[in-house]
Structures are given as structure tokens and as C-alpha cells.
Design a protein around this motif. Sequence first.
Motif, PDB file in Angstrom:
ATOM      1  N   VAL A 484      45.743  13.097 -44.777  1.00  0.00           N
ATOM      2  CA  VAL A 484      44.961  13.906 -43.840  1.00  0.00           C
ATOM      3  C   VAL A 484      43.526  13.391 -43.771  1.00  0.00           C
ATOM      4  O   VAL A 484      42.895  13.142 -44.805  1.00  0.00           O
ATOM      5  N   ASN A 485      43.014  13.227 -42.557  1.00  0.00           N
ATOM      6  CA  ASN A 485      41.587  12.956 -42.356  1.00  0.00           C
ATOM      7  C   ASN A 485      40.921  14.299 -42.073  1.00  0.00           C
ATOM      8  O   ASN A 485      40.917  14.778 -40.939  1.00  0.00           O
ATOM      9  N   TYR A 486      40.395  14.922 -43.104  1.00  0.00           N
ATOM     10  CA  TYR A 486      39.938  16.315 -43.014  1.00  0.00           C
ATOM     11  C   TYR A 486      38.847  16.504 -41.966  1.00  0.00           C
ATOM     12  O   TYR A 486      38.790  17.547 -41.300  1.00  0.00           O
ATOM     13  N   ASP A 487      37.991  15.514 -41.796  1.00  0.00           N
ATOM     14  CA  ASP A 487      36.887  15.645 -40.843  1.00  0.00           C
ATOM     15  C   ASP A 487      37.366  15.714 -39.395  1.00  0.00           C
ATOM     16  O   ASP A 487      36.642  16.214 -38.526  1.00  0.00           O
ATOM     17  N   GLN A 488      38.563  15.204 -39.129  1.00  0.00           N
ATOM     18  CA  GLN A 488      39.079  15.186 -37.764  1.00  0.00           C
ATOM     19  C   GLN A 488      39.853  16.464 -37.408  1.00  0.00           C
ATOM     20  O   GLN A 488      40.113  16.721 -36.228  1.00  0.00           O
ATOM     21  N   MET A 489      40.222  17.233 -38.433  1.00  0.00           N
ATOM     22  CA  MET A 489      41.127  18.354 -38.221  1.00  0.00           C
ATOM     23  C   MET A 489      40.550  19.426 -37.303  1.00  0.00           C
ATOM     24  O   MET A 489      41.200  19.897 -36.369  1.00  0.00           O
ATOM     25  N   GLN A 490      39.300  19.830 -37.527  1.00  0.00           N
ATOM     26  CA  GLN A 490      38.768  20.967 -36.787  1.00  0.00           C
ATOM     27  C   GLN A 490      38.644  20.699 -35.294  1.00  0.00           C
ATOM     28  O   GLN A 490      38.977  21.556 -34.469  1.00  0.00           O
ATOM     29  N   GLN A 491      38.177  19.505 -34.923  1.00  0.00           N
ATOM     30  CA  GLN A 491      38.023  19.209 -33.508  1.00  0.00           C
ATOM     31  C   GLN A 491      39.377  19.169 -32.808  1.00  0.00           C
ATOM     32  O   GLN A 491      39.547  19.713 -31.711  1.00  0.00           O
ATOM     33  N   ALA A 492      40.354  18.532 -33.439  1.00  0.00           N
ATOM     34  CA  ALA A 492      41.693  18.460 -32.847  1.00  0.00           C
ATOM     35  C   ALA A 492      42.313  19.847 -32.740  1.00  0.00           C
ATOM     36  O   ALA A 492      42.959  20.169 -31.740  1.00  0.00           O
ATOM     37  N   MET A 493      42.103  20.648 -33.771  1.00  0.00           N
ATOM     38  CA  MET A 493      42.612  22.021 -33.783  1.00  0.00           C
ATOM     39  C   MET A 493      42.026  22.826 -32.626  1.00  0.00           C
ATOM     40  O   MET A 493      42.729  23.538 -31.911  1.00  0.00           O
ATOM     41  N   ASN A 494      40.725  22.710 -32.401  1.00  0.00           N
ATOM     42  CA  ASN A 494      40.060  23.430 -31.312  1.00  0.00           C
ATOM     43  C   ASN A 494      40.514  22.914 -29.946  1.00  0.00           C
ATOM     44  O   ASN A 494      40.734  23.695 -29.012  1.00  0.00           O
ATOM     45  N   ASP A 495      40.671  21.595 -29.829  1.00  0.00           N
ATOM     46  CA  ASP A 495      41.089  21.017 -28.551  1.00  0.00           C
ATOM     47  C   ASP A 495      42.500  21.470 -28.161  1.00  0.00           C
ATOM     48  O   ASP A 495      42.751  21.835 -27.012  1.00  0.00           O
ATOM     49  N   LEU A 496      43.408  21.449 -29.128  1.00  0.00           N
ATOM     50  CA  LEU A 496      44.775  21.861 -28.830  1.00  0.00           C
ATOM     51  C   LEU A 496      44.842  23.361 -28.544  1.00  0.00           C
ATOM     52  O   LEU A 496      45.578  23.804 -27.659  1.00  0.00           O
TER      53      LEU A 496
END
Length: 546
Positions: A484-496
Motif C-alpha cells: 500500500v502507498n498510504y499517501d495515495q489512499m486518501q485522494q483516490a478514496m475521495n475521487d472514487l
Amino acid sequence: MRLLLSTVIIGFTLLFLASCGSSSDPSSAEETATDANTSAISQRLDKYINVRLEAPIDHLSENQQQMISLLIEAADIMDGLFSYEAYGNQDSLLNTVGDAGLKEYVKINYGPWDRLDNNEPFVKGVGSKPAGANFYPPDMSKAEFEQAELTDKASLYTFIRRNENGELISVPYHEMFAGEVQQTSILLKQASELAEDSDFKKYLELRSEALLTDEYQASDLAWMDVKNNAIDVVIGPIETYEDQLFGYKAAHEAYILIKDQEWSQRLAKYAQFLPQLQENLPVDDQYKQEKPGSDAELNAYDVVYYAGDCNAGSKTIAINLPNDEEVQLKKGTRRLQLKNAMRAKYDEILVPLSEVLIDPEQRQYITFDAFFANTMFHEVAHGLGIKNTIDGQSTVREALREHASALEEGKADVLGLYMVTQLHEAGGLEGDLKEFYTTFLASIFRSVRFGASSAHGKANMIRFSYFQEKGVFERDSEIGTYRVNYDQMQQAMNDLSHDILTLQGDGDYDGVAQLVAEKGKISPQLQADLDRLSEQSIPVDVTFEQ
């Protein structure tokens, strides 16, 4: 292996006879084919691991223990009704099946189609499963249905059949199943007479009446008031997953539950955050204008008994009900976490799976508490977003038809993670975010194995593809693990979250169909990794000894 010893002995005997016979001996060929079929069914059975379903009942009163027996009788009736909805007369099918393993697999799937293999037929001579299961005539087209002038054709509680002239007609559930619902109604009334909690008593009385009329809203509202009883039951035609033609028809099921008071107290505090979480959703205001009902609550239960839809193929580990949009807006929903079933899947599937597919340095972040929380907030997230399209023309479910369930499950998954993140940042949720994120990735691998015939499986395929494109995780090609690339999770989560909530609010059927077509499939690389799990005998799901 799940094969009975006697079946193994038969298999070795057939192999021995086949090897001794002449290559031109037709009986030898038949025996070899039989052995191959037995082996194939054995491999299918190995997708499941049998777990004893246990729940404490020592603290229950004598009346409550008697009530459980009555509710199990009622649940068994629901089981038979679902068999008819999924296939038709299942007894006629079972009577043609001689192999014990094959018969067991038919029972697990409530028919001859493999629910963990995109509904592929596994009984010789059986064709493809009708998208509408047994809710509609198998020869009916979508166009014919849409042109039919039947006022209740899209009702949750009607079968579509043909009259003697071949014309489409609708038959209400309470007429199709008159004898069965009458018996179930009697059992629920008998159970209500044993109830010690007045709210639970009222619910059982109203539910017993609802089965006779297909009018469920009053009993759904009453169920929302059941807060203190040690026993609970969910029973009737509820979810629409089985209808993959339109997503209109509800299938029968039942859960019998015992409340875990200690865990429920731990969860109670989270319901108060719902209005704030709705306001903060990462989408324009018009897509979050509805307000979650104020009576929403979270509780933990141990399951005593599964029957019908919830027991078919992959097993449910959490509940968010009622589905009635009017009830949700008025009172919210109840979220029931099925703790003993959840623990079984965590121990028997998620942990072994993680040891194969998750980066060794990140396996420390796979925890039951994170699995429980992610699952719980998935159910909570069903209450967020929007239930009616922003143009006011229909409900989201009606607008998106057969795609509604998959998109709703996808919404709940990603908004559940959004809620975890929001609550953690506000200091309302303990633990390391890495635990929730890593366990979330592992859970995608668990659920995507359910296949495209499952709304949950399809939702996980979409999310896997979307997150992969956003760089949320990366695969180590040398050892075949994911990190997991933790720093990328929140933005992708919000976008989806934004994309799904917008599709729902717009009632964009074509847009959802495109999303499913493009991202709702398993890539060759992912399939190869999932095959490694099967090679290491990691089950896909559980069956319960109950």
C-alpha cells in the motif's frame, strides 16, 4: 479436502478399474469420466471451509430459548422460498443428482450454478442461469417486460409469469407462497407471545402480518425501535441481489441473532457522527442534501442461524437495513455486525490470504479490529449519500436497475474507508490508519474472489482497478506481493467517492454501465495471483455448521 472418505475410496477404485480395462472398453471411459467429475466437484467444494457457528445462549431466559426454536422453523421456510426464487423446484434437481459431493454443492449454491464462478453451471445438461433467476419467465426479454402494462411489475414483491395465452402477468408473493407465508406468520405470532421486550413483540406481530400482505413498511419502522432485546430476527423478502436482470425483486432470507452487549456498547458512540460525515462528503451539496435518520444505531451480534439468500454462496458478515428509502430518511437504518461470522472469515481466509499477497513488512498491519471497523463502517456508509435522484424522478435503485446493487456496495466500501479516515483524524477512532488501509487492501482480494455474479465481488473489481490506476498500491513482481502507498489512499478514496455519489445522484444508468464494463473485470495478472491462493488451499468463503 472436503471429500468424504467413502467418496475417496470409490474414486481410487474407479481409477484402478480404469487402468486395468481395455482402452476400447466403454465402461472404462464412463468410469474415468465419473472420477474426473468427482474430482472437479471436490475442487469446487474446496472453495469453502466449514466452520461451526456458535453463539452463547446460557444467559437467555427459557422463553427466549423457546423463541429461537420457533424462529429457526420460520427461517427454514424462508430457505425453501429462496430455493424456488433462485432455481425453481430444487428437489427435482436433487433427485437427479447421485453424487454426494455434487448434491452438497447444489445445496450450497441453491441451484446448479456456481456463485463463486460467475454462475457457471456445474451440473451436466444445465444451461446458463437466467439473469432474472426464477422471478421472471426464462424466455422473457427486457423489451417485453418494459412494454407490459402491469402496474406492479417493478414491485419488490411480485413474480412475473405467463397466463394461458402467453401474456405476462404479475403474481404477488403472498399469493404465490400462500401456504408457506401463512405458516411463517403463525410461527412469528407464537414467538411474539414469548417476547419479553414490548418493542420486539410489536415487531414480530407486524412482521407476521406483513408476510400475508407484502406490506412491510410498518414492520420495518417497528424494527427500527427494537433496541434492547437480547434476540433479534431479520426475516422476509429483503435484498435484490438475486435479480440481476433488473434488480427489482426481493429474495427471501432470515437471520437469527443474539446481541453482544459489550461490543454493542463500544460501537454506540459512532452513530452520532453521521450528520457531520454526511455534510463533509467529497461531493457537491446537491448530492448530499438528504439527511440520515437520527435513530440510526450500531450493534454487534452473534449469528445463530442463516437461511435463504444470506446463506447462498458467500456469507453475509454485516447487515444494514431496512432498504426502504422512506424508512431510511425518517428513521435511518440499523447496522448489525455479525461478529462470530466475521471472526471466522478473518481467521480462516483474510489472515492466510495476507501471508501470500501482502508485502511482508506490511502484514503487521492486518488486524481483526481494523477488519471489524472497515466492515462496520461499510454498513454505516450505506446510510450516507443520496437515496433519490437529484431530479426527483425516482429512487437511485430504480434508476440504476441491475447495476444499482454493485454501485451501492462500491459506495459503501469506499465511503466506509472515508469515514474511518475522518473519525481517526477527529480523534474518534483508535488505531493506526495503516492498519485500516492495509486490511482494506487485503479485503479487496478476499471479496473480489466472489466473482462477477456477486454485487460485492463486482464492486471490489471496480475499486481494485480504480485504485491501481491511482497508484494506491504497487505489486512486487519478484515475490508477487502488494504494498500500500498510504499517501495515495486518501485522494483516490475521495475521487472514487465523488464519482460514485455523482453517478447515483444523476441516476446515470449509462455511466454506471460504462464503469462496470471498463473496471468491473479481473485482469490476467490479478487472476494469476488469485489462482495462487487456490493452489495453497486458501478457501474463498465459509459454510456453517449451524
